[in-house]
Design a protein around this motif. Sequence first.
Motif, PDB file in Angstrom:
ATOM      1  N   ALA A   1      78.085 -62.852  37.385  1.00  0.00           N
ATOM      2  CA  ALA A   1      77.238 -62.377  36.294  1.00  0.00           C
ATOM      3  C   ALA A   1      78.037 -61.376  35.461  1.00  0.00           C
ATOM      4  O   ALA A   1      79.166 -61.025  35.803  1.00  0.00           O
ATOM      5  CB  ALA A   1      75.973 -61.731  36.834  1.00  0.00           C
ATOM      6  N   ALA A   2      77.436 -60.935  34.353  1.00  0.00           N
ATOM      7  CA  ALA A   2      78.106 -59.961  33.487  1.00  0.00           C
ATOM      8  C   ALA A   2      77.410 -58.613  33.604  1.00  0.00           C
ATOM      9  O   ALA A   2      76.322 -58.509  34.177  1.00  0.00           O
ATOM     10  CB  ALA A   2      78.091 -60.435  32.045  1.00  0.00           C
ATOM     11  N   ASP A   3      78.055 -57.588  33.063  1.00  0.00           N
ATOM     12  CA  ASP A   3      77.428 -56.270  33.020  1.00  0.00           C
ATOM     13  C   ASP A   3      76.160 -56.373  32.176  1.00  0.00           C
ATOM     14  O   ASP A   3      76.049 -57.240  31.317  1.00  0.00           O
ATOM     15  CB  ASP A   3      78.397 -55.231  32.451  1.00  0.00           C
ATOM     16  N   PRO A   4      75.175 -55.494  32.425  1.00  0.00           N
ATOM     17  CA  PRO A   4      73.882 -55.612  31.747  1.00  0.00           C
ATOM     18  C   PRO A   4      74.021 -55.743  30.235  1.00  0.00           C
ATOM     19  O   PRO A   4      74.850 -55.083  29.621  1.00  0.00           O
ATOM     20  CB  PRO A   4      73.186 -54.303  32.107  1.00  0.00           C
ATOM     21  N   TYR A   5      73.203 -56.618  29.665  1.00  0.00           N
ATOM     22  CA  TYR A   5      73.293 -56.933  28.248  1.00  0.00           C
ATOM     23  C   TYR A   5      72.649 -55.851  27.385  1.00  0.00           C
ATOM     24  O   TYR A   5      71.677 -55.222  27.788  1.00  0.00           O
ATOM     25  CB  TYR A   5      72.646 -58.289  27.963  1.00  0.00           C
ATOM     26  N   ALA A   6      73.221 -55.688  26.224  1.00  0.00           N
ATOM     27  CA  ALA A   6      72.722 -54.722  25.253  1.00  0.00           C
ATOM     28  C   ALA A   6      72.404 -55.481  23.961  1.00  0.00           C
ATOM     29  O   ALA A   6      72.736 -56.644  23.837  1.00  0.00           O
ATOM     30  CB  ALA A   6      73.787 -53.664  24.993  1.00  0.00           C
ATOM     31  N   ILE A   7      71.756 -54.802  23.025  1.00  0.00           N
ATOM     32  CA  ILE A   7      71.544 -55.412  21.710  1.00  0.00           C
ATOM     33  C   ILE A   7      72.635 -54.905  20.787  1.00  0.00           C
ATOM     34  O   ILE A   7      72.757 -53.704  20.546  1.00  0.00           O
ATOM     35  CB  ILE A   7      70.161 -55.054  21.123  1.00  0.00           C
ATOM     36  N   ILE A   8      73.464 -55.830  20.339  1.00  0.00           N
ATOM     37  CA  ILE A   8      74.608 -55.469  19.505  1.00  0.00           C
ATOM     38  C   ILE A   8      74.320 -55.929  18.088  1.00  0.00           C
ATOM     39  O   ILE A   8      73.995 -57.089  17.871  1.00  0.00           O
ATOM     40  CB  ILE A   8      75.875 -56.132  20.085  1.00  0.00           C
ATOM     41  N   THR A   9      74.389 -55.022  17.123  1.00  0.00           N
ATOM     42  CA  THR A   9      74.036 -55.408  15.753  1.00  0.00           C
ATOM     43  C   THR A   9      75.053 -54.889  14.748  1.00  0.00           C
ATOM     44  O   THR A   9      75.821 -53.971  15.044  1.00  0.00           O
ATOM     45  CB  THR A   9      72.663 -54.824  15.331  1.00  0.00           C
ATOM     46  N   ASN A  10      75.062 -55.499  13.579  1.00  0.00           N
ATOM     47  CA  ASN A  10      75.753 -54.845  12.462  1.00  0.00           C
ATOM     48  C   ASN A  10      74.749 -54.640  11.342  1.00  0.00           C
ATOM     49  O   ASN A  10      73.826 -55.404  11.158  1.00  0.00           O
ATOM     50  CB  ASN A  10      77.017 -55.598  12.032  1.00  0.00           C
ATOM     51  N   GLY A  11      74.872 -53.538  10.669  1.00  0.00           N
ATOM     52  CA  GLY A  11      73.944 -53.241   9.579  1.00  0.00           C
ATOM     53  C   GLY A  11      72.697 -52.505  10.034  1.00  0.00           C
ATOM     54  O   GLY A  11      72.469 -51.377   9.656  1.00  0.00           O
ATOM     55  N   THR A  12      71.904 -53.156  10.868  1.00  0.00           N
ATOM     56  CA  THR A  12      70.623 -52.566  11.268  1.00  0.00           C
ATOM     57  C   THR A  12      70.704 -51.957  12.656  1.00  0.00           C
ATOM     58  O   THR A  12      70.910 -52.673  13.623  1.00  0.00           O
ATOM     59  CB  THR A  12      69.531 -53.666  11.319  1.00  0.00           C
ATOM     60  N   PRO A  13      70.521 -50.634  12.784  1.00  0.00           N
ATOM     61  CA  PRO A  13      70.452 -50.062  14.132  1.00  0.00           C
ATOM     62  C   PRO A  13      69.102 -50.381  14.778  1.00  0.00           C
ATOM     63  O   PRO A  13      68.075 -50.356  14.099  1.00  0.00           O
ATOM     64  CB  PRO A  13      70.596 -48.561  13.881  1.00  0.00           C
ATOM     65  N   VAL A  14      69.114 -50.688  16.074  1.00  0.00           N
ATOM     66  CA  VAL A  14      67.853 -50.926  16.781  1.00  0.00           C
ATOM     67  C   VAL A  14      67.533 -49.669  17.577  1.00  0.00           C
ATOM     68  O   VAL A  14      68.084 -49.442  18.649  1.00  0.00           O
ATOM     69  CB  VAL A  14      67.939 -52.154  17.697  1.00  0.00           C
ATOM     70  N   GLU A  15      66.669 -48.811  16.995  1.00  0.00           N
ATOM     71  CA  GLU A  15      66.334 -47.545  17.646  1.00  0.00           C
ATOM     72  C   GLU A  15      64.927 -47.541  18.208  1.00  0.00           C
ATOM     73  O   GLU A  15      64.539 -46.650  18.942  1.00  0.00           O
ATOM     74  CB  GLU A  15      66.509 -46.390  16.642  1.00  0.00           C
ATOM     75  N   SER A  16      64.174 -48.577  17.807  1.00  0.00           N
ATOM     76  CA  SER A  16      62.815 -48.693  18.326  1.00  0.00           C
ATOM     77  C   SER A  16      62.465 -50.162  18.433  1.00  0.00           C
ATOM     78  O   SER A  16      63.207 -51.026  17.952  1.00  0.00           O
ATOM     79  CB  SER A  16      61.827 -48.013  17.369  1.00  0.00           C
ATOM     80  N   PHE A  17      61.355 -50.438  19.065  1.00  0.00           N
ATOM     81  CA  PHE A  17      60.915 -51.812  19.245  1.00  0.00           C
ATOM     82  C   PHE A  17      60.663 -52.473  17.898  1.00  0.00           C
ATOM     83  O   PHE A  17      60.932 -53.660  17.709  1.00  0.00           O
ATOM     84  CB  PHE A  17      59.652 -51.838  20.116  1.00  0.00           C
ATOM     85  N   GLU A  18      60.168 -51.681  16.939  1.00  0.00           N
ATOM     86  CA  GLU A  18      59.894 -52.223  15.595  1.00  0.00           C
ATOM     87  C   GLU A  18      61.162 -52.751  14.931  1.00  0.00           C
ATOM     88  O   GLU A  18      61.142 -53.760  14.229  1.00  0.00           O
ATOM     89  CB  GLU A  18      59.267 -51.129  14.710  1.00  0.00           C
ATOM     90  N   ASP A  19      62.290 -52.026  15.176  1.00  0.00           N
ATOM     91  CA  ASP A  19      63.540 -52.370  14.484  1.00  0.00           C
ATOM     92  C   ASP A  19      64.042 -53.769  14.793  1.00  0.00           C
ATOM     93  O   ASP A  19      64.749 -54.380  14.006  1.00  0.00           O
ATOM     94  CB  ASP A  19      64.646 -51.369  14.870  1.00  0.00           C
ATOM     95  N   VAL A  20      63.702 -54.269  15.973  1.00  0.00           N
ATOM     96  CA  VAL A  20      64.279 -55.548  16.402  1.00  0.00           C
ATOM     97  C   VAL A  20      63.576 -56.732  15.745  1.00  0.00           C
ATOM     98  O   VAL A  20      64.130 -57.822  15.636  1.00  0.00           O
ATOM     99  CB  VAL A  20      64.250 -55.666  17.947  1.00  0.00           C
ATOM    100  N   LYS A  21      62.378 -56.473  15.258  1.00  0.00           N
ATOM    101  CA  LYS A  21      61.582 -57.556  14.663  1.00  0.00           C
ATOM    102  C   LYS A  21      62.295 -58.156  13.451  1.00  0.00           C
ATOM    103  O   LYS A  21      62.807 -57.440  12.611  1.00  0.00           O
ATOM    104  CB  LYS A  21      60.208 -57.027  14.232  1.00  0.00           C
ATOM    105  N   GLY A  22      62.307 -59.484  13.405  1.00  0.00           N
ATOM    106  CA  GLY A  22      62.877 -60.186  12.252  1.00  0.00           C
ATOM    107  C   GLY A  22      64.394 -60.317  12.275  1.00  0.00           C
ATOM    108  O   GLY A  22      64.963 -60.973  11.421  1.00  0.00           O
TER     109      GLY A  22
END
Lengths: 345, 188, 435
Positions: A152-173
């Motif tokens: 397996a791999a090390d625990p997954y993270a959310i990797i983004t460019n442009g939009t930081p995901v700082e809350s649950f709302e941010d990930v939408k869309g």
Amino acid sequence: ACGDANTDDTGNTESGSDTTDEDQSADSADSLEFTMGHMNSPEHVQDSMAMTPFAEEVSEKTEGRVNFEIYPGGALGGPAETYDNIVTGGMDAGWGLQGYNSGKWEIHTAMHLPFLANGSAADLSVVAQELYNQFPEIQEEYDETKLLWAHAADPYAIITNGTPVESFEDVKGLKLRTPSDEAGDMIEAWGATPVSLPAPEIYDAMQKGVIDGGVLPVAALADFNIFDVVDYVTLGKFNTSLFYVMMNQDKWDQIPAEDQEIIEGMIGKPMAETAGEAFDQQREDAYNQAQEDGIEFIELEDAELQKFKDASEVVTENWLENMESQGVDGQAILDKTKELIEEKQ
Amino acid sequence: MNSSQKEVEEQNRTPRTESPGTSSFFSKMERTIYLLNNITHGVAMTVLFLMMCLTTVDVLGRYFFSTPITGAFEVTGLGLAILVFFSLGMTQLKGDHISIDFLTSKFPKKVQEVLNIFTSLAVLIIVLFTSWQLVEYAKRLTGQTSGELPLPLSIFAILAAVGVLFFALTIMLSMLNSVMKVVQKDES
Amino acid sequence: MSPELIGMLGIALLLVLIILNVSVGLSLLIVGFLGISLINSLDVALAQLGTAAFETANDYSLSVIPLFILMGMFMSNTGLGHDLFNAVDKWIGHLRGGLAIATVGASSIFAAISGSTNATTATLARIAIPEMDKYNYKSTLSTSSVAAGGTLGILIPPSVILIIYGALTQEPIGPLLIAGLIPGILLALIFMVTINIQIRLKPDIAPRSQEVVSLKEKLSSLKSVWAFLVIFALSIGGIYFGIFTPTEAGAIGAMGSFLVTLVTRRLTWKRLVDSLDDTLRLSVMIFLILIGAAVFGRLLALSRIPMEMTAYVGSMDVSPFVVLGLILLVYFILGMFMEGIAIMVLTLPIVYPLIEQLGFDGLWFGVIIVMVLNIGVLTPPLGLSIYIISGVVKDVPIERIFKGVVPIILVMVAFTILLIIFPEIVTYLPNLSQT
Ligand code: NA
Ligand code: NA
């Protein structure tokens, strides 16, 4: 790898692929040469820290009777066809992701379920291998090939460019690359759009704006050299992915019993752990490099993280339902997985 | 898809000097092969048009409404597979697969036809093998799905096998045409 | 037989089959199949036929090819392409080879941004070559100007092949992409100059427009090309600004052309059907070659010829520049038979460390190797750009098209040598951005 253009000719096509590269033993008729393919660059840690050391150790311990030649970069077949190529012998052995063949390893991919991945890659890899060792129904999912090791791999993270995901709302869309079915369902449950894409295409896709990012292990920043196109990493142990190194069954059967025994002593848990450690090492390096490059690491607040967890519940429920419909005791496997991961902490 | 044009082509391809029996059998077979490939080619055209629409809607949805279509990428990939395999035959019938004839065109006509019989046979074998192996691949893909949408991959591999089989028929047609031309010249 | 020998015999058989008028794609497939069954086994080779065929076609990123071609077909079948070239002729027709030069410019931009040499060559060949025909350009010139422009796409950013080079060697990808910019633009200009010189030497290959065109006429010629410019700007701009993928740009461009020609009543049912039909046959011709090349490429990988050749050159005890020259020669030869990305994957693990050891700059080498591999799309027996053009212009014998690009190839070789002598052309921009 080789400076000698005069390759030895065994002239014996029955003894497997004789793509000899260098003379390993005096009597080449006894030596078996196997191809081992993977889709990544030769610099990938699973090549340099797991497969290559494994190949060297096998040659050494069998005194040159069994040899693996590694073909990186998908030279023997791309991501989607790696498994099929191992089954049919297009490559004698190979490394790949269970997630690239949706529906093939439905039980073992319990490991993909959201918020189980509480540990290092080495821990999770040993658990992945342990699940295989303990559950005959998982072993059945691999009955077309010889599994050398699962990891397996090390625990997954959310990797983004442009939009930081700082809350649950941010990930939408957001359009997020998904490594597997289960992760795809999880991304969808968050209100984002999952995109299936082979890992080597991530750079291009992020640069061109095809995807906003992906659910990826931190190690992947270095694995795929995507530091340039990543701005933010939201940590959260969202999930992990399963990987395999397996071998064509006929090719495995060609190895004499005593050499099989030598190799059996190396594969399974020890190699799973080595493979996991490779990712942990890579995570370390990637993390440091990312810090240097000014990539921002975001730790979610507990309340926000909980929203992710709640939304993701449905994925586990669906998986359990699916298991039930197939007459598999999914709950037992899930409980065991949790227990094994707990034990490691 | 222009039927009158097609008829002209068919007439041009049909050798005219065989005994009536062979000729009618041959032209029936030829017409069937054209028909089958016309059907798959028509499906491919529709798929291509829909791919254009799907992708456009996906982009517009994503850009203006933040609601992209789930699975748009994989459907596009699978659509591509369909249109490639479904148009192989028509591409062959219209002589659009690239080959280099600067040497063979200097050969006497009869030598060209004999050569075409042999090369077509080799090609026919490899294409039939490919069709058969797509069926085998479909079997191995049983239970596997495309990813975001649970589309069964084996169905697409079977469709590919059908397309390649129709392609094989067009090669057989070219081979038989050459056979008949050689035989015909022998008789004269 | 050793794998190397099987590989060599395979190459020989490939040449024989192609010269005997067997379709290029199927020749590659036959040889790949036979070679793999000898090196491995019949079962393995059989399975490869199914897997490689299906997985080559089931590839999202390749759907850029039919969609861009469809855009080109809509434009050319409905006369938009004609209007465009009419306008170009009004504006720069008095220049020697104005249309050919404009074609190089257009296809450079198109290829650079779409990232697909194949899609660009197919699209522009369809739009530009029939128009140049009408202005009595010789086919060697019209075809070679499209072929030349198409090759620039992988130098001018974004470049997929440079990204893959970066992934394979861990060279930083950002600077790599920037490194291709100056050489790419420079080469485009050199192509234009080359065309101009060719015409000066042989004026009859591109007649000069005789008529005197008033400014009013010039301006009014633009009236009918606005649609083309809008569609072009939309699809290309969309990729450039990261709004959509090249495939999506193709779809948007095709949809745009479809709608514009529908609204302006240029599009009839027959033209719609013809455009779809033409697109499919051209795309499928390309894909049959891609499928054959996938299987043949695997044979060459198993034969280990690419690895052995580069390793052999690397082991020679001569000066670094001789080694470099020989390596590039090997790439040039491999490029005749294999697709660029496959070559890099097989050889870079050997060549890249060697290049660094010899004291060359890894970033610079990335651009050099892309230049050399780029020549391969213009050379027989696997010269996809030429095959695509040949698929569009049926009445020109393929050997004439190959002949037409010889000056282009010579220019590319000379330019590569220039980059070796003056590496700053490549490294200037990346160094600037790094400091
Ligand atoms: Na480009
Ligand atoms: Na070539």
